[in-house]
Scaffold this motif. Structure first.
Motif, short mmCIF file in Angstrom:
data_model
loop_
_atom_site.label_atom_id
_atom_site.label_comp_id
_atom_site.label_asym_id
_atom_site.label_seq_id
_atom_site.Cartn_x
_atom_site.Cartn_y
_atom_site.Cartn_z
N PRO A 1 97.77 68.48 63.20
CA PRO A 1 97.37 69.51 64.29
C PRO A 1 98.51 69.46 65.34
CG PRO A 1 95.68 68.31 63.61
CD PRO A 1 96.85 67.62 63.03
N ARG A 2 99.06 68.55 65.88
CA ARG A 2 100.00 68.41 66.66
C ARG A 2 101.18 69.10 66.47
NH1 ARG A 2 97.07 63.90 68.33
NH2 ARG A 2 96.24 64.35 70.28
N VAL A 3 101.85 68.75 65.09
CA VAL A 3 103.01 69.39 64.48
C VAL A 3 102.74 71.16 64.41
CG1 VAL A 3 104.52 69.61 62.40
CG2 VAL A 3 103.71 67.36 63.43
N LYS A 4 101.46 71.36 63.99
CA LYS A 4 101.40 72.63 63.99
C LYS A 4 101.45 73.20 65.31
CE LYS A 4 98.20 76.22 62.17
NZ LYS A 4 96.72 76.43 61.88
N ALA A 5 100.76 72.67 66.30
CA ALA A 5 100.79 73.29 67.80
C ALA A 5 102.15 73.48 68.35
CB ALA A 5 100.03 72.33 68.56
N TRP A 6 103.28 72.31 67.93
CA TRP A 6 104.70 72.39 68.26
C TRP A 6 105.20 73.72 67.56
CZ3 TRP A 6 109.31 71.15 65.88
CH2 TRP A 6 110.34 71.16 66.75
N MET A 7 104.91 73.68 66.08
CA MET A 7 105.70 74.87 65.48
C MET A 7 105.26 76.08 66.33
SD MET A 7 107.39 73.64 63.18
CE MET A 7 107.56 72.01 62.27
N ILE A 8 104.00 76.46 66.69
CA ILE A 8 103.41 77.61 67.20
C ILE A 8 104.18 77.80 68.71
CG2 ILE A 8 101.40 78.65 68.08
CD1 ILE A 8 99.71 77.50 66.14
N ARG A 9 104.23 76.77 69.26
CA ARG A 9 104.93 76.69 70.60
C ARG A 9 106.59 77.40 70.24
NH1 ARG A 9 103.89 73.30 75.64
NH2 ARG A 9 106.42 72.92 75.57
N GLY A 10 107.09 76.84 69.08
CA GLY A 10 108.39 77.29 68.86
C GLY A 10 108.31 78.55 68.36
N GLY A 11 107.58 79.43 68.30
CA GLY A 11 107.54 80.98 67.91
C GLY A 11 107.18 81.21 66.57
N ALA A 12 106.65 80.06 65.70
CA ALA A 12 106.03 80.31 64.42
C ALA A 12 104.58 81.08 64.49
CB ALA A 12 106.00 79.18 63.57
N ASN A 13 104.68 81.87 63.55
CA ASN A 13 103.23 82.41 63.44
C ASN A 13 102.27 81.39 62.86
OD1 ASN A 13 103.38 82.78 60.62
ND2 ASN A 13 104.13 84.77 60.67
N ASP A 14 100.71 81.56 62.64
CA ASP A 14 100.00 80.95 62.06
C ASP A 14 100.15 80.41 60.72
OD1 ASP A 14 97.21 79.48 63.37
OD2 ASP A 14 96.83 80.08 61.26
N THR A 15 100.44 81.30 60.08
CA THR A 15 100.48 80.93 58.52
C THR A 15 101.83 80.03 58.53
OG1 THR A 15 100.14 83.09 58.10
CG2 THR A 15 100.35 81.82 56.13
N ALA A 16 103.10 80.51 59.04
CA ALA A 16 104.13 79.68 58.86
C ALA A 16 104.12 78.41 59.35
CB ALA A 16 105.41 80.48 59.69
N ALA A 17 103.41 78.14 60.73
CA ALA A 17 103.31 76.96 61.34
C ALA A 17 102.40 75.99 60.28
CB ALA A 17 102.66 77.04 62.60
N GLU A 18 101.55 76.69 59.65
CA GLU A 18 100.67 75.74 58.91
C GLU A 18 101.44 75.21 57.70
OE1 GLU A 18 96.82 75.90 58.60
OE2 GLU A 18 96.93 74.49 56.90
N GLU A 19 102.38 75.98 57.38
CA GLU A 19 103.15 75.46 56.02
C GLU A 19 104.14 74.67 56.56
OE1 GLU A 19 106.26 77.54 53.30
OE2 GLU A 19 104.77 78.92 53.75
N LEU A 20 104.72 74.68 57.76
CA LEU A 20 105.69 73.83 57.92
C LEU A 20 105.09 72.58 58.46
CD1 LEU A 20 108.01 76.05 60.25
CD2 LEU A 20 108.70 74.82 58.59
N ALA A 21 103.82 72.47 59.00
CA ALA A 21 103.16 71.31 59.27
C ALA A 21 102.81 70.47 58.04
CB ALA A 21 101.92 71.44 60.15
#
Lengths: 203, 166
Positions: free
Chosen positions: B36-56
């Protein structure tokens, strides 16, 4: 002895992964040769770790863990093959273009990266200088061998040049050895006849 | 760095369990803390929810695969996971770059054959279209010329062809 290092904002951006690939490649080349910057990078990454610890969690989809656990036996992604064994680590896996002459005694060879900015190797013969140019963005240089000098002083092997704004005088090879650099420029605009040639061949 | 705190040590033990015993329960515990924290960091970096989930998810998969490379003496667990997440994001950016905008649209096939050839050539080496643009007899008005310097190619091949037709 390396005396010129990237600025802290530049290293921080590299540590956070926000530099475009072309710029990151040049910073990585310097970091590979500079123990001091490796320490700074470790510190920056530690800051990133603390940041990660303190971020408010965002919940994942309900079956995220199962999705990942189902994939854990997949083989890990393969590392691209070494293409240029003569170059230092981050550059050796990047495809190279051919040599192009840029002015007298200067040659340029493109490294094929993605994203904005041109990155390439520049090889200068002793006593020669880059053609006069200005830039719209950042210009980063890491010296691989030999030395060059510009309005800011002399840069030797391993040094990292990050001029703010345009050069007072274009970088010139210093000393009796040829100078090989890896150089990335965002929006370099050559001046004079070479500028016309630059626009004609679409670089 | 919170290397000495008990939670960080616990996480290091979890990673070693993954490395030595391929321990799925340890991985699940680590996943609940860090994904969940990695996802939060990805969202802060400008990724949308789907991309952040996938990257996490990709990041946690890489954590599993690289667990044997973790060295508790060199970096804390969160620092190590941060570097993995950072590399995943850089890789994802790389994959998304350079969508091929120069492929001709199907309805443009009726256009002049010469323009098609020029577009095809400039796809190969980004060159000849520029050559035509600086030639005096195919030159554009100055405003268009200025914008062509900041943009690699015209937005659509149709506007390019319109210029050709004149």
């Amino acid at each position: 002895m390396i005396t010129r290092h990237p600025s802290d904002p530049c290293l921080l951006a590299y540590a956070a992964g926000t530099l475009p690939e072309a710029l990151a490649l040049v910073v990585a080349t310097h970091i590979g040769r500079c123990a001091c910057c490796r320490q700074t990078l470790v510190a920056c990454e530690a800051v990133g770790g603390v940041l990660l610890d303190q971020l408010p969690p965002v919940s994942l989809s309900v079956n995220a863990l199962e999705t990942v656990l189902a994939r854990v036996d997949e083989p890990a992604a393969t590392v691209p093959p070494v293409l240029n064994p003569d170059l230092p680590a981050p550059l050796d896996r990047i495809a190279l273009g051919r040599w192009w002459p840029i002015g007298r005694g200067m040659r340029w060879r493109r490294l094929r990266t993605e994203g904005p900015g041109w990155v390439g190797l520049v090889l200068g013969q002793p006593g020669r200088a880059l053609p006069p140019h200005g830039h719209d963005g950042r210009e980063l240089t890491c010296v691989l061998s030999g030395a060059f000098a510009d309005g800011d002083g002399v840069f030797r092997a391993g040094d990292f040049a990050e001029p703010d704004g345009d050069h007072d005088q274009p970088p010139a090879v210093w000393g009796a050895e040829p100078c090989l650099c890896v150089l990335v420029s965002e929006g370099m605009q050559l001046r004079g006849m070479l500028g016309l040639a630059q626009r004609m061949i679409g670089l | 760095m919170s290397q000495g705190s008990p939670t960080s040590d616990d996480h290091a033990v979890l990673i070693q369990a993954i490395a030595h015993r391929r321990d799925r329960a340890a991985f699940a515990a680590l996943f609940r803390v860090f994904a969940p924290r990695v996802k939060a960091w990805m969202i802060r970096g400008g990724a949308n929810d789907t991309a952040a989930e996938e990257l996490a998810q990709e990041t946690m998969l890489a954590v599993w695969q690289k667990a044997a490379q973790f060295d508790p003496g060199r970096a804390g667990v969160s620092t190590w996971i941060f570097t993995i997440a950072r590399n995943q994001r850089v890789d994802a950016l790389r994959r998304e770059r350079h969508p091929d905008t120069l492929l001709p649209d199907p309805d443009d096939m009726v256009g002049p054959a010469l323009a098609d050839r020029v577009v095809a050539m400039s796809e190969q080496r980004h060159g000849y279209a520029r050559l035509w643009r600086v030639c005096p007899w195919t030159r554009q008005p100055s405003s268009a010329r200025h914008s062509s310097r900041t943009r690699r190619m015209p937005k659509s091949s149709r506007s390019f062809r319109f210029r050709w037709a004149r």
